[in-house]
Enzyme design. Structure first.
Site, PDB file in Angstrom:
ATOM      1  N   HIS A   9      19.605  21.325 -29.717  1.00  0.00           N
ATOM      2  CA  HIS A   9      20.671  22.061 -30.415  1.00  0.00           C
ATOM      3  C   HIS A   9      20.300  22.215 -31.880  1.00  0.00           C
ATOM      4  O   HIS A   9      19.631  21.361 -32.458  1.00  0.00           O
ATOM      5  CB  HIS A   9      22.028  21.359 -30.263  1.00  0.00           C
ATOM      6  CG  HIS A   9      22.103  20.026 -30.935  1.00  0.00           C
ATOM      7  ND1 HIS A   9      22.697  19.835 -32.159  1.00  0.00           N
ATOM      8  CD2 HIS A   9      21.644  18.805 -30.566  1.00  0.00           C
ATOM      9  CE1 HIS A   9      22.617  18.551 -32.505  1.00  0.00           C
ATOM     10  NE2 HIS A   9      21.976  17.907 -31.562  1.00  0.00           N
ATOM     11  N   CYS A  60      20.777  16.145 -26.120  1.00  0.00           N
ATOM     12  CA  CYS A  60      20.957  15.200 -27.230  1.00  0.00           C
ATOM     13  C   CYS A  60      22.266  14.429 -27.045  1.00  0.00           C
ATOM     14  O   CYS A  60      23.215  14.927 -26.447  1.00  0.00           O
ATOM     15  CB  CYS A  60      20.985  15.963 -28.556  1.00  0.00           C
ATOM     16  SG  CYS A  60      21.094  14.890 -30.018  1.00  0.00           S
ATOM     17  N   ASP A  73      24.339  13.824 -29.276  1.00  0.00           N
ATOM     18  CA  ASP A  73      25.301  14.361 -30.245  1.00  0.00           C
ATOM     19  C   ASP A  73      26.657  14.666 -29.591  1.00  0.00           C
ATOM     20  O   ASP A  73      26.717  15.355 -28.568  1.00  0.00           O
ATOM     21  CB  ASP A  73      24.711  15.647 -30.860  1.00  0.00           C
ATOM     22  CG  ASP A  73      25.446  16.086 -32.110  1.00  0.00           C
ATOM     23  OD1 ASP A  73      26.686  16.269 -32.035  1.00  0.00           O
ATOM     24  OD2 ASP A  73      24.799  16.245 -33.157  1.00  0.00           O
ATOM     25  N   CYS A  84      20.509  19.574 -35.421  1.00  0.00           N
ATOM     26  CA  CYS A  84      20.416  18.241 -34.814  1.00  0.00           C
ATOM     27  C   CYS A  84      20.116  17.203 -35.905  1.00  0.00           C
ATOM     28  O   CYS A  84      19.139  17.325 -36.638  1.00  0.00           O
ATOM     29  CB  CYS A  84      19.311  18.235 -33.751  1.00  0.00           C
ATOM     30  SG  CYS A  84      19.090  16.618 -32.968  1.00  0.00           S
ATOM     31  N   ARG A  92      28.838  16.657 -30.327  1.00  0.00           N
ATOM     32  CA  ARG A  92      29.222  18.079 -30.347  1.00  0.00           C
ATOM     33  C   ARG A  92      28.564  18.879 -29.231  1.00  0.00           C
ATOM     34  O   ARG A  92      28.777  20.079 -29.121  1.00  0.00           O
ATOM     35  CB  ARG A  92      28.830  18.691 -31.705  1.00  0.00           C
ATOM     36  CG  ARG A  92      29.515  18.041 -32.892  1.00  0.00           C
ATOM     37  CD  ARG A  92      28.842  18.432 -34.192  1.00  0.00           C
ATOM     38  NE  ARG A  92      27.463  17.941 -34.265  1.00  0.00           N
ATOM     39  CZ  ARG A  92      26.632  18.179 -35.279  1.00  0.00           C
ATOM     40  NH1 ARG A  92      27.033  18.919 -36.295  1.00  0.00           N
ATOM     41  NH2 ARG A  92      25.410  17.688 -35.278  1.00  0.00           N
TER      42      ARG A  92
HETATM   43 CO    CO Z   1      21.000  16.178 -31.855  1.00  0.00          CO
END
Ligand code: CO
Length: 220
Positions: A98, A42, A44, A101, A46
């Protein structure tokens, strides 16, 4: 908030730190890359691929998009997979979803956020496909986390069904596709136990990954 100038300053210190440990590090990488793994994760912020698994530049080939989706007609993702398998000859492709998400949550809540809704429609397709499993889960967070896992399972299946993997397996190339979910809250990677090494074992492995027993194992 860091300014761009600070980012460039940080980069200089990082490059110096690496070079202090291995003066030829960057020069060696300049000639070629030889990664063993393809990470599909992803976007993302993080979930930084290399950092999570402690790999250095040159060791991980990476493709990231919102909610780590592998769409059959996405030329971008397909090209990454094809290059990784046919040219770099990676031995493992890891789909890394993850928990928590945001993309999966938006899909689950059918949020309206603009163009991205069209992309997340693919996650909603996963949700519809596994409605029966999700309907049995009461808490919202549990349902959200389970959809994160099911989304990974479906993307592993999608990778396995690309012409790239089908042809690689036909010529008996050694390449395995795996499904992992990363825990934002504990920093740990969880292996979903859905790894596929060839076409013959795909159907049984997929059935096992979405079975009721599997669901219990995940939540115990
Ligand atoms: Co995500």
């Amino acid at each position: 908030m860091k300014t761009l100038q600070q980012l460039i300053y940080s980069n200089r210190r990082w490059a110096e730190w690496i070079s202090a440990r291995d003066p030829n590090f960057f020069q060696k990488l300049a000639d070629q890359q030889n990664p063993q793994y393809l990470w599909i994760g992803c976007s993302d912020s993080r979930v930084p691929a290399n950092e999570i698994v402690g790999l250095m530049p040159g060791e991980l080939f990476v493709h990231r998009n919102v909610a780590n989706v592998v769409v059959h007609t996405d030329l971008n993702c397909l090209s990454v997979i094809q290059y990784a398998v046919d040219v770099l000859k990676v031995t493992d492709i890891i789909i890394v979803g993850h928990y928590r998400c945001g993309g999966v949550k938006s899909a689950l809540m059918r949020e309206k956020q603009g163009l991205i809704d069209n992309w997340l429609r693919h996650v909603q397709d996963v949700m519809v496909k596994h409605e029966r499993i999700l309907a049995k889960i009461e808490g919202f967070t549990e349902k959200w986390d389970r959809l994160c896992e099911l989304n990974v399972v479906e993307q592993v299946l999608n990778v396995c069904q690309t012409t790239v993997l089908q042809e690689a397996w036909e010529r008996r190339q050694d390449v395995t596709v795996h499904g992992w979910v990363y825990g934002i809250e504990d920093g740990l990677v969880h292996d979903l136990g859905f790894s596929v090494t060839n076409q013959e074992e795909l159907t049984a492995a997929y059935r096992n990954a979405i079975s009721e027993e599997r669901q219990k194992v995940v939540w115990e």
